[in-house]
Design a protein around this motif. Structure first.
Motif, PDB file in Angstrom:
ATOM      1  N   THR A   1     -54.385   0.646 -20.506  1.00 25.25           N
ATOM      2  CA  THR A   1     -54.711   1.013 -19.133  1.00 25.25           C
ATOM      3  C   THR A   1     -55.209   2.456 -19.052  1.00 25.25           C
ATOM      4  OG1 THR A   1     -53.013  -0.514 -18.366  1.00 25.25           O
ATOM      5  CG2 THR A   1     -53.822   1.074 -16.760  1.00 25.25           C
ATOM      6  N   VAL A   2     -54.562   3.325 -19.808  1.00 22.63           N
ATOM      7  CA  VAL A   2     -54.998   4.729 -19.827  1.00 22.63           C
ATOM      8  C   VAL A   2     -56.423   4.822 -20.378  1.00 22.63           C
ATOM      9  CG1 VAL A   2     -54.610   6.981 -20.925  1.00 22.63           C
ATOM     10  CG2 VAL A   2     -52.677   5.715 -19.948  1.00 22.63           C
TER      11      VAL A   2
ATOM     12  N   THR B   1     -53.358  11.550 -10.064  1.00 18.09           N
ATOM     13  CA  THR B   1     -51.952  11.761 -10.404  1.00 18.09           C
ATOM     14  C   THR B   1     -51.384  10.552 -11.147  1.00 18.09           C
ATOM     15  OG1 THR B   1     -51.797  12.984  -8.344  1.00 18.09           O
ATOM     16  CG2 THR B   1     -49.733  12.430  -9.406  1.00 18.09           C
ATOM     17  N   ALA B   2     -51.830   9.367 -10.769  1.00 20.77           N
ATOM     18  CA  ALA B   2     -51.316   8.159 -11.423  1.00 20.77           C
ATOM     19  C   ALA B   2     -51.649   8.175 -12.918  1.00 20.77           C
ATOM     20  CB  ALA B   2     -51.882   6.904 -10.754  1.00 20.77           C
TER      21      ALA B   2
ATOM     22  N   LEU C   1     -48.903   8.412 -16.316  1.00 21.43           N
ATOM     23  CA  LEU C   1     -48.808   7.622 -17.549  1.00 21.43           C
ATOM     24  C   LEU C   1     -49.024   8.486 -18.787  1.00 21.43           C
ATOM     25  CD1 LEU C   1     -50.539   4.195 -16.861  1.00 21.43           C
ATOM     26  CD2 LEU C   1     -48.158   4.876 -16.585  1.00 21.43           C
ATOM     27  N   ASP C   2     -49.885   9.504 -18.659  1.00 22.75           N
ATOM     28  CA  ASP C   2     -50.209  10.315 -19.827  1.00 22.75           C
ATOM     29  C   ASP C   2     -50.788  11.657 -19.374  1.00 22.75           C
ATOM     30  OD1 ASP C   2     -51.267  11.499 -22.059  1.00 22.75           O
ATOM     31  OD2 ASP C   2     -52.386   9.751 -22.736  1.00 22.75           O
TER      32      ASP C   2
ATOM     33  N   TYR D   1     -45.322   4.808  -6.531  1.00 20.61           N
ATOM     34  CA  TYR D   1     -44.992   4.057  -7.743  1.00 20.61           C
ATOM     35  C   TYR D   1     -43.899   4.822  -8.478  1.00 20.61           C
ATOM     36  CZ  TYR D   1     -48.661   7.394  -8.776  1.00 20.61           C
ATOM     37  OH  TYR D   1     -49.425   8.530  -8.806  1.00 20.61           O
ATOM     38  N   ASP D   2     -43.327   4.201  -9.508  1.00 18.61           N
ATOM     39  CA  ASP D   2     -42.181   4.820 -10.193  1.00 18.61           C
ATOM     40  C   ASP D   2     -42.580   6.046 -11.024  1.00 18.61           C
ATOM     41  OD1 ASP D   2     -40.384   3.052  -9.134  1.00 18.61           O
ATOM     42  OD2 ASP D   2     -40.495   1.640 -10.802  1.00 18.61           O
ATOM     43  N   ASN D   3     -41.665   7.005 -11.116  1.00 21.63           N
ATOM     44  CA  ASN D   3     -41.823   8.199 -11.976  1.00 21.63           C
ATOM     45  C   ASN D   3     -43.078   9.012 -11.718  1.00 21.63           C
ATOM     46  OD1 ASN D   3     -39.490   7.412 -13.411  1.00 21.63           O
ATOM     47  ND2 ASN D   3     -40.750   5.953 -14.567  1.00 21.63           N
ATOM     48  N   LYS D   4     -43.470   9.099 -10.451  1.00 20.61           N
ATOM     49  CA  LYS D   4     -44.734   9.775 -10.129  1.00 20.61           C
ATOM     50  C   LYS D   4     -44.728  11.232 -10.632  1.00 20.61           C
ATOM     51  CE  LYS D   4     -47.236  10.652  -5.856  1.00 20.61           C
ATOM     52  NZ  LYS D   4     -46.351  11.527  -5.099  1.00 20.61           N
TER      53      LYS D   4
END
Ligand code: SAH
Ligand code: SF4
Length: 335
Positions: A238-239, A262-263, A267-268, A299-302
């Protein structure tokens, strides 16, 4: 570029060639500057029930907040002091007279505090033409409204029945008609999404002729119906796909503003810098007062911060989309 070529780039490992090509296009058009948007998360109150979003109204585990006047002023002043060129006021979608007026006031407040220097971008969901006009007339000049996916079928799967694909497109066209610099975008990696869908997303963005774009990975949120549905691609894929999407869009639409989201950073963190190398030219650091920030969980862990020391930051510049500027000059040629 044909759809076939786009699909090939998205699928296969031609990243070196793709990223080089996109970086060249970027240098020749928008250049090396990175524009700053101060993101103010005004409120997490939302009347919608999007199946992917942690702020959806059915999520009763969210502590709902709306910034008060002083907190808003603090955020705007922070943006001014830190040489931002523009603020983004984002919130859940609320359709009411009170909300419309509140946004009007914030637009005016931003202009007063910054002597008109800060461009105001709104991201407050789908609203009526009249509401959009009221905000535009007060001085908001840009609007972000994502299509989320350009596939009608997939759109249906991730939204409740009252949120309609055609209405979303109509809202975007209304924004353009009013004269907003208009931004849209999609999520990448949604359950059931295909590479073909993503290629279509890019062509759709070009067709509707956006001035700005924000695309980021879909990140599951535990308290949503979409949680647990298998994502179309794993996290690493996805990244990489997000980076390819950004690079491809830069080639397809050389003169628009593209955000490194930011999303993606969630993730990375390194991928956000990479996104800038391969096509993005906007970042949106969060300037919401820290106490409230933790409640705005789409979403989680933003991710909540970013080290900007490695870029050529365009301080105190509004960073108008070149594409929008070109359209304006076409409509009103300078004498
Ligand atoms: N309510 C407004 C603005 C806030 S939501 C609106 O919907 O336009 C802003 C964006 O957050 C949405 O457009 C969506 O693309 C993104 N978002 C919501 N949930 C997400 C998730 N689980 N993963 C990634 N992005 C998400
Ligand atoms: Fe509300 Fe926007 Fe989340 Fe949909 S995406 S639930 S409109 S905040």
């Amino acid at each position: 570029m044909t759809k076939n070529e786009i699909v090939n780039y998205l699928n296969a490992g031609q990243d070196e060639e793709l990223f080089d090509r996109a970086a060249k296009v970027k240098t020749q058009t928008v250049g090396a500057k990175v524009y700053l948007r101060a993101l103010i998360e005004l409120s997490n109150v939302c009347a919608c029930d999007c199946l992917y979003c942690g702020l959806r109204k059915s999520n009763d585990k969210v502590v709902r907040y709306t910034l008060d006047n002083q907190q808003i002023e603090e955020s705007i002043k922070y943006a001014i002091e830190n040489k931002y060129g523009s603020v983004v006021i984002q919130s859940g979608e609320v359709i009411s007279q009170k909300f419309t007026e509140q946004i009007e006031k914030i637009v005016t407040q931003t202009q007063n505090l910054s002597n008109g220097k800060l461009a105001v971008t709104l991201s407050c969901g789908q609203q009526s033409e009249q509401t959009y006009r009221r905000w535009f007339d007060k001085g908001a000049s840009r609007y972000l409204l994502r299509i989320e996916t350009s596939s009608r079928e997939l759109f249906k799967k991730i939204h409740p029945p009252n949120i309609k694909f055609d209405n979303r497109i109509e809202a975007l066209q209304t924004l353009q008609k009013i004269g907003f610099q208009t931004g849209s975008g999609v999520m990448i990696g949604l359950p059931n999404q295909t590479i073909e869908n993503l290629a279509d997303d890019l062509l759709w963005l070009r067709k509707i002729d956006v001035d700005m774009c924000g695309m980021g990975p879909y990140i599951p949120h535990q308290q949503t119906p979409l949680y647990g549905k298998q994502r179309a691609f794993d996290q690493n894929q996805t990244v990489v796909l997000t980076l390819r999407m950004i690079a491809l869009l830069r080639i397809l639409m050389p003169d628009i503003n593209i955000a490194a989201t930011t999303a993606l950073a969630t993730l990375d963190p390194i991928a956000r810098a990479k996104a800038i190398q391969v096509g993005a030219n906007v970042i949106m650091p969060n300037v919401t007062p820290p106490n409230q920030r933790s409640y705005y969980n789409l979403y989680d862990n933003k991710a909540t911060d970013l080290d900007v020391s490695q870029f050529e930051i365009a301080y105190n510049e509004q960073g108008t989309s070149q594409r929008y500027q070109a359209k304006c000059e076409l409509n009103h040629p300078q004498k």
